[in-house]
Enzyme design. Structure first.
Site, PDB file in Angstrom:
ATOM      1  N   ASP A  92      -7.355  -1.871   3.846  1.00 14.19           N
ATOM      2  CA  ASP A  92      -6.282  -2.841   3.605  1.00 14.19           C
ATOM      3  C   ASP A  92      -6.680  -4.298   4.183  1.00 14.19           C
ATOM      4  O   ASP A  92      -6.029  -5.370   3.683  1.00 14.19           O
ATOM      5  CB  ASP A  92      -4.863  -2.419   3.846  1.00 14.19           C
ATOM      6  CG  ASP A  92      -4.563  -1.210   3.098  1.00 14.19           C
ATOM      7  OD1 ASP A  92      -4.573  -1.175   1.781  1.00 14.19           O
ATOM      8  OD2 ASP A  92      -3.691  -0.423   3.885  1.00 14.19           O
ATOM      9  N   ASP A 131       0.823  -1.203  -0.050  1.00 14.68           N
ATOM     10  CA  ASP A 131       0.069   0.227  -0.129  1.00 14.68           C
ATOM     11  C   ASP A 131       0.915   1.269  -0.087  1.00 14.68           C
ATOM     12  O   ASP A 131       2.087   1.073   0.372  1.00 14.68           O
ATOM     13  CB  ASP A 131      -0.814  -0.007   1.223  1.00 14.68           C
ATOM     14  CG  ASP A 131      -1.671   1.468   1.235  1.00 14.68           C
ATOM     15  OD1 ASP A 131      -2.345   1.510   0.143  1.00 14.68           O
ATOM     16  OD2 ASP A 131      -1.842   1.884   2.285  1.00 14.68           O
ATOM     17  N   ASP A 154      -1.733  -0.487   6.032  1.00 20.72           N
ATOM     18  CA  ASP A 154      -2.062  -0.091   7.500  1.00 20.72           C
ATOM     19  C   ASP A 154      -3.467   0.506   7.854  1.00 20.72           C
ATOM     20  O   ASP A 154      -3.647   0.643   8.923  1.00 20.72           O
ATOM     21  CB  ASP A 154      -1.054   0.881   7.604  1.00 20.72           C
ATOM     22  CG  ASP A 154      -1.478   2.404   7.094  1.00 20.72           C
ATOM     23  OD1 ASP A 154      -1.918   2.446   6.015  1.00 20.72           O
ATOM     24  OD2 ASP A 154      -1.276   3.385   7.811  1.00 20.72           O
TER      25      ASP A 154
END
Length: 774
Positions: free
Chosen positions: A521, A318, A517
């Site tokens: 996600d 990410d 995080d």
């Protein structure tokens, strides 16, 4: 081997029962030895036989329970060896096998307790009570009674029970149990305090932001409990090999008996095959690896996740909070030529102290990093999400976005320039007005982590073949990262379900790791072969869904975890192959009559001990060889990073001077250049000289390489040369003042000096972090 630890006989009493059985067989062995030496072989045989029979009965009960659960393991070989010894009258052999079996289990339990130290330490530190203010008095209450908004007193040495924020003053916190960071951390008024940290300083007061069950520490404890209950796939290698190993053992034992006609040879073969290192070394090495990760601030939910870490071929990252820091940082500041840029920042940050907006907190943090003394505002008025106004040092100050500030200022040439200047992708702009006139503007952005480039290179060195960026951000921002991070693919503007589909698509090339995080996600983390959550500031949902949680806000700990996984798995397999090879050699020797059952039992005990001790190597780091290594202690790394932060106001001053140089009156221009020249000589150059004379030579000596960091030393020379050039240009001012060409030359010089200094600091930071002692 399958050991029914959770279904042990009730009378055995779990771990206590195992210790009692070990004590019993040891006493039986000793009593038999004493009576044999006393000339009573009948009593010694009875003592040895009784001890072996008790252990055999316990083992047969365990085997029956395992078969009832449709589990089959190598315990049967140990049972056959003890039963055969009793039938053939080899009572001493039976006792040795029983002692070996119970001792092996006790040694494995000890190794696992030793390996779990860091994990169980988290559970043992769970606070049970807290001191809360109620009706003006202090009351000690159960942490379950704490609610958001409660005012709590944390005394010296106490563990913070819930998440919250510091009320007044400074708190000194020991975060080592959560993050592995050895040095205490200072928190100031209004800054967050994480549950599970220990108060290493004076007592302080905080305001709870969550209930105990929703706190960071409670979530970590739940993760730890899940990690302890997990069983690694590699451990089940023993189960898969059990049937084949048993068949080979019985075939060899039966063949030895059939050919020689001596059943004692078959017994010797069974004894040496008991209890194969396959059942001891693997769990010890894997749990040791999990423990080492915990010591580095990486919580791995059991051995299965650790083993999978060693097999990862694709990493999906990410962007926000993973590749980038996840927080806004001040990257550029512009002020009116008649105002000091640092004074504009001080006024804006002083006013923003009373705001909880994330951008306001970023401005306050930027001011404190530069050592500015903030003052308390008065008459503060905040428009939620737009801006805040109030009085600072007798001036009416307003801080906020363009729409908020434009309504409170008169239009000027400077305000028109700023309106164009702030129109950039990927940044957030904040403007500051003073007494109805625009004073300056700030640009903030979420910057790429300083270790990101190094981490991606090390991931490839660790066997990762593809690195993919998957983010919900705009495509142009994601592609800008690909240009200098050398990513294999970029996918942007994704929804949570899109990230999950990318994980499934990438799995065709091998096991996939997803690192993120945020709440968005969590589905992808759960879908990946290994989900890794940046849990230091990430959402609880991502931590719960992940297989691995990085508790310290450092992406490079991901590389450490993968390296530990590779080493632990390698040590486990090495112990298995070494132990099984030695056992096989001993079995062949016993089949040909070169080893008696007693000798075989003693030999197998030695093999088991060697295999377990080898597996325990996974608790430590790899040997670096005989050559010298260069390592920085964590405390020294923090000191060097703090020195760089302390010099950022000097680098900022280079930029601000170069931006204003063309508009300053002659006298102010001369004074400004003189002050900057003195600042560079009194603060920047001494720092670079200290690095070159103290830090770099020590690192070179540790590395045993006289040319190490030579390129960095050359940069020091270039910085010093450019400062000297500035001094010479300043001294060349004529009687009639500076010409436009003269000013342009100084401006060009300052642009270059700022660029090389910022780049040099970034390079040093990456080098220092790569040298941090693990």
């Amino acid at each position: 081997m399958t050991r029914s630890r959770n279904f042990a006989p009730i009378w055995q009493g779990g771990e206590l029962g195992k210790r009692l059985l070990l004590a019993l067989i040891a006493v039986a062995m000793l009593a038999g030895a004493v009576t044999w030496l006393a000339g009573r072989p009948d009593l010694s045989a009875a003592s040895w036989a009784a001890g072996a029979a008790v252990i055999l009965a316990s083992l047969l009960t365990e085997i029956a329970i395992s078969l009832g659960r449709k589990e089959f393991g190598l315990d049967l070989i140990a049972a056959l060896a003890m039963a055969g010894a009793l039938i053939l009258g080899e009572y001493l052999t039976g006792t040795i096998v029983a002692l070996m079996y119970t001792g092996g289990e006790a040694l494995e339990d000890f190794a696992q307790r030793r390996a779990r130290r860091e994990l169980t330490a988290l559970l043992n530190r769970v606070p049970r009570t807290a001191v809360r203010y109620a009706d003006g008095q202090l009351q000690e209450v159960s942490i379950e009674e704490l609610n958001p908004g409660d005012r709590i007193l944390i005394r010296r040495g106490e563990v913070v029970p819930v998440d919250g924020s510091l009320m007044d003053g400074i708190a000194v916190l020991d975060e080592s149990a959560l993050t592995g960071e050895a040095m205490p951390i200072r928190r100031r008024s209004g800054e967050p305090v994480t549950s599970g940290t220990t108060n290493a300083g004076d007592a302080f007061e905080m305001v709870a932001s969550s209930a105990a069950s929703d706190s960071t520490y409670a979530a970590i404890v739940r993760l730890v409990e899940a990690a302890k209950a997990a069983k690694a796939p590699i451990v089940r290698l023993a189960d898969r090999y059990a049937l084949g190993f048993l068949a080979v053992t019985l075939l060899l034992a039966g063949g030895a008996w059939a050919i020689s006609g001596e059943p004692v040879r078959a017994l010797a073969v069974l004894v040496i095959a008991t209890p194969c290192p396959l059942i001891l070394a693997v769990p010890v090495a894997i749990i040791a690896g999990v423990s080492r990760c915990a010591g580095k601030g990486v919580l791995v939910k059991g051995g299965g996740a650790l083993e999978m870490l060693a097999r990862i071929k694709t990493v999906i990252l990410d962007k926000t909070g993973t590749i980038t820091d996840g927080r806004a940082h001040l990257i550029e500041l512009k002020s009116r030529t008649d105002l000091d840029p640092m004074e504009v920042l001080r006024l804006a940050a002083s006013l923003d102290q009373g705001s909880h907006h994330v951008i306001a907190r970023a401005l306050v943090a930027a001011a404190r990093e530069r050592g500015l003394q903030l003052v308390a505002p008065s008459g503060t008025r905040e428009s939620a999400g737009s801006g805040v106004s109030g009085n600072i040092d007798g001036h009416e100050i307003a801080v906020g976005g363009w729409d908020f500030i434009s309504e409170r200022i008169d239009e000027t040439a400077f305000s028109r320039d700023i309106r164009t200047w702030i129109r950039r992708d990927g940044v957030v702009s904040v403007l500051a007005a003073m007494d109805g006139v625009l004073a300056g503007a700030f640009l903030l952005a979420d910057e790429v982590r300083p270790e990101a480039g190094s981490v991606l290179r090390q991931l490839r060195e660790a066997g990762v073949e593809r690195i993919v960026l998957a983010t919900g951000d705009r495509t142009e921002l994601a592609e800008s990262l690909q240009s200098f991070l050398r990513l294999d693919n970029v996918a942007a503007e994704l929804k949570p379900e899109d990230k999950t589909r990318i994980v499934e698509a990438e799995r065709a090339a091998g096991p996939v790791m997803m690192v993120g995080d945020g709440v968005n996600d969590a589905p992808a983390l759960a879908a990946a072969d290994v989900g890794v959550a940046m849990g230091a500031r990430g959402a609880a949902a991502s931590s719960e869904a992940a297989d691995v949680v990085i508790l310290v806000d450092r992406l490079d700990r991901l590389v450490s975890a993968i390296r530990i996984a590779h080493r632990s798995r390698g040590i486990a397999l090495q112990s298995v192959y070494m132990g099984m090879a030695l056992s096989a050699a001993g079995m062949i020797a016993a089949a040909f009559g070169y080893l008696t059952p007693v000798q075989g039992a003693l030999l197998q005990e030695a093999i088991d001990i060697v295999a377990i001790l080898n597996a325990l190597r996974a608790l430590g780091g790899p040997m670096r060889g005989w050559g010298k290594t260069t390592r920085l202690e964590h405390a020294e790394l923090l000191k060097l990073e703090a020195e760089h932060r302390a010099l950022m106001d000097v680098v900022d001053e280079i930029r601000h001077t170069s931006a204003r140089i063309q508009d300053l009156p002659e006298d102010e221009f001369r004074n400004q250049i003189a002050e900057l020249d003195a600042l560079l000589r009194h603060r920047l150059l001494p720092h670079e000289q200290q690095d070159d004379e103290e830090v770099y030579p020590r690192l070179r000596r540790q590395a045993g390489a006289p040319d190490a960091l030579a390129g960095m030393s050359r940069t020091h020379m270039e910085i010093q040369r450019q400062v000297q050039s500035l001094t010479l240009l300043r001294q060349a001012f004529g009687e009639h003042g500076s010409s436009p060409a003269h000013r342009y030359e100084i401006q060009r010089l300052l642009h270059g000096l700022e660029a090389i200094t910022r780049l040099h600091f970034a390079q040093e930071l990456e080098i220092y972090r790569s040298l941090e002692h693990e």
